[in-house]
Design an enzyme around this catalytic site. Structure first.
Site, PDB file in Angstrom:
ATOM      1  N   ASP A   1      -1.223   1.391  -3.965  1.00 46.99           N
ATOM      2  CA  ASP A   1      -1.890   0.378  -4.626  1.00 46.99           C
ATOM      3  C   ASP A   1      -3.228   0.859  -4.836  1.00 46.99           C
ATOM      4  OD1 ASP A   1      -3.025   0.745  -1.967  1.00 46.99           O
ATOM      5  OD2 ASP A   1      -3.449  -1.536  -1.730  1.00 46.99           O
TER       6      ASP A   1
ATOM      7  N   ASP B   1      -5.783   2.330  -3.197  1.00 40.04           N
ATOM      8  CA  ASP B   1      -7.144   2.281  -2.312  1.00 40.04           C
ATOM      9  C   ASP B   1      -7.361   3.398  -1.562  1.00 40.04           C
ATOM     10  OD1 ASP B   1      -4.923   1.717  -0.534  1.00 40.04           O
ATOM     11  OD2 ASP B   1      -6.078  -0.240   0.303  1.00 40.04           O
TER      12      ASP B   1
ATOM     13  N   ASP C   1      -2.338   6.515  -3.532  1.00 45.22           N
ATOM     14  CA  ASP C   1      -1.386   5.784  -2.823  1.00 45.22           C
ATOM     15  C   ASP C   1      -0.937   4.758  -3.783  1.00 45.22           C
ATOM     16  OD1 ASP C   1      -3.084   3.842  -2.324  1.00 45.22           O
ATOM     17  OD2 ASP C   1      -2.690   3.551  -0.459  1.00 45.22           O
TER      18      ASP C   1
ATOM     19  N   SER D   1       0.821  -1.308   0.008  1.00 42.68           N
ATOM     20  CA  SER D   1       0.028   0.035  -0.075  1.00 42.68           C
ATOM     21  C   SER D   1       0.788   1.291  -0.132  1.00 42.68           C
ATOM     22  CB  SER D   1      -0.841  -0.081   1.285  1.00 42.68           C
ATOM     23  OG  SER D   1      -1.845   1.045   1.224  1.00 42.68           O
TER      24      SER D   1
END
Length: 446
Positions: free
Chosen positions: A243, A245, A241, A102
């Site tokens: 990833d 999400d 960010d 992440s």
């Protein structure tokens, strides 16, 4: 979570090369997950990743373990976490596996799972996987081994999904948007979504090299986005960010907008349009000002534990649509099963269109209380939250706040950190109180 040995609040995560983020453990994890899924009649799972260089190693190791358990793999390549959740549902796969840490630096990585419905794996399934991780690994016979293939149009499918959540009667024409993809998994998706909906797009953070993900860019470092928005006189900026999400935004004046402010704008617009179902779910970290503002508008609000999985659980339980975290996880169950930065951004853009307001004007009615968060790194063998001195410092600060603020101490579910949060009306006092408690936490870790 106390029952878990390997899984945190968001899968398994850590430093690459150090247990558990090693090729050996990834093989075993793939095998254990494959065994659990195969027992339910599963034959295929999807595997996607962000842009970290270690993703190649981990996807290969996972594939080997899954194959040994008799489960096949469809590789998605670089793909946002919410994109993997979406494709898991549309491909009718039994599970989706995400290789990502992440918002963390490139030298960290993680592995997390989605169930066939696009939600996080149920706790019982994760615990069954953990149980098998402590058993010897075996292998199915050759004719039962899993096979691997690559899905080449995964990005295009997800782009079309993102566009579908933006109402057909609306357009982004006339808007200049700067988008920062953090050199992460949205680099080839977010700019295309915005352009295909009509926006003029300036993109930054779209040149991943395996080592620059989240480095001084993206949702955790807004300075580059703020500078570019002001420099290009753009209408707004969107930061994702690594990833995809999480989302943060920047107004035309360079003012940052966090997840609490996004929830406020979406909730109020939905109420104005008669589209709000139920109320809003926040977390223990949600700014107290959001709770007060929603209460003024008679919009119900509840807090869940920190972590988007707990927000989603609360939303499902109450059959509400809207929830999220101040860190930028924003969930709208009307559109998706998990937090999605691109989808949340499109919902804000739709709210701007509906209200005929700029981002600055749409958000200007909401004023957060000063909230200071200090992260204190600790040795996992220590229990600083049990320290008498820490507890005494918390009591002292709570007494000084006299009900006009909050104190929250918690362990991070993804990193060896104690998060010290203090919230109140006077920023200088809040900073001093937070540092006072953080000093005691740090002393208790030595």
């Amino acid at each position: 979570m106390s029952e878990r040995k390997y899984f945190g609040t968001d899968g398994v995560r850590g430093r690459v090369g150090q247990f558990p983020i090693t090729p050996e453990f990834a093989v075993k994890l793939g095998w254990a997950a494959g065994r659990v899924l195969a027992a339910k009649g599963t034959s295929r799972v999807l595997v996607g990743k962000d842009t970290r260089v270690s993703g190649y190693m981990l996807e290969s190791a996972l594939e080997a373990g899954l194959a040994a358990a008799g489960v096949g793999v469809d590789f998605l390549g670089p793909m946002p976490t919410p994109g993997i959740a979406y494709l898991t549902r549309t491909f009718r796969a039994a599970a989706g596996i995400v290789i990502s840490a992440s918002h963390n630096p490139y030298y960290d990585n993680g592995i997390k799972f989605f169930a066939d419905n696009g939600h996080k794996l149920p706790d019982a399934v994760e615990l069954e996987i953990e149980r098998l991780l402590d058993e010897p690994m075996d292998c199915v016979i050759s004719e039962e081994l899993g096979r691997a293939k690559r899905i080449n149009d995964a990005a295009g499918r997800y782009i079309e999904f993102c566009k579908s959540v933006f109402p057909n009667e609306m357009t982004l024409e006339g808007l200049h948007i700067v988008v920062d993809c953090a050199h992460g998994a949205t680099y080839h998706i977010a700019p295309n979504v915005l352009r295909e909906l009509g926006a003029e797009v300036t993109e930054i953070g779209t040149q991943p090299n395996g080592l620059n993900i989240n480095k001084e860019c993206g949702a955790t470092h807004l300075e580059a986005l703020q500078k570019k928005v002001l420099e290009t006189k753009a209408d707004l900026g969107i930061a994702l960010d690594g990833d995809g999400d999480r989302i943060m935004m920047v107004t035309e004046n360079g003012r940052p907008i966090d997840g609490d402010e996004i929830l406020y704008m979406l909730a109020v617009t939905a109420q104005n349009q008669g589209q709000l179902q139920g109320g809003v779910v926040g977390t223990l970290m949600t700014n107290f000002a959001l709770e007060k503002e929603l209460d003024k508008r008679r919009i119900p609000f509840v807090r869940a534990k920190v972590g988007d999985r707990y927000v989603i659980e609360e939303l499902v339980k109450r059959d509400w649509y809207l929830g999220g975290e101040n860190s930028g996880h924003v969930i709208n169950r009307q559109h998706h099963t998990t937090g999605d930065g691109i989808v949340a951004g499109l919902q804000v853009l739709a709210a701007m269109y509906q209200e005929q307001k700029s981002l600055e004007k749409l958000s200007c009615d909401f004023h957060k209380l000063p909230q200071i968060l200090i992260n204190v790194r600790f040795d996992s063998d220590k229990q600083p939250l049990e320290s008498a001195n820490v507890k005494s410092a918390v009591r002292e600060v709570e007494k000084a706040l006299s009900g006009s603020g909050r104190v929250l101490l918690r362990k991070s579910g993804t990193e060896p950190l104690i998060r010290v949060m203090v919230e109140g009306e006077n920023e200088a006092k809040v900073k001093a109180f937070a540092q006072q408690i953080a000093n005691e936490v740090e002393a208790a870790t030595n």
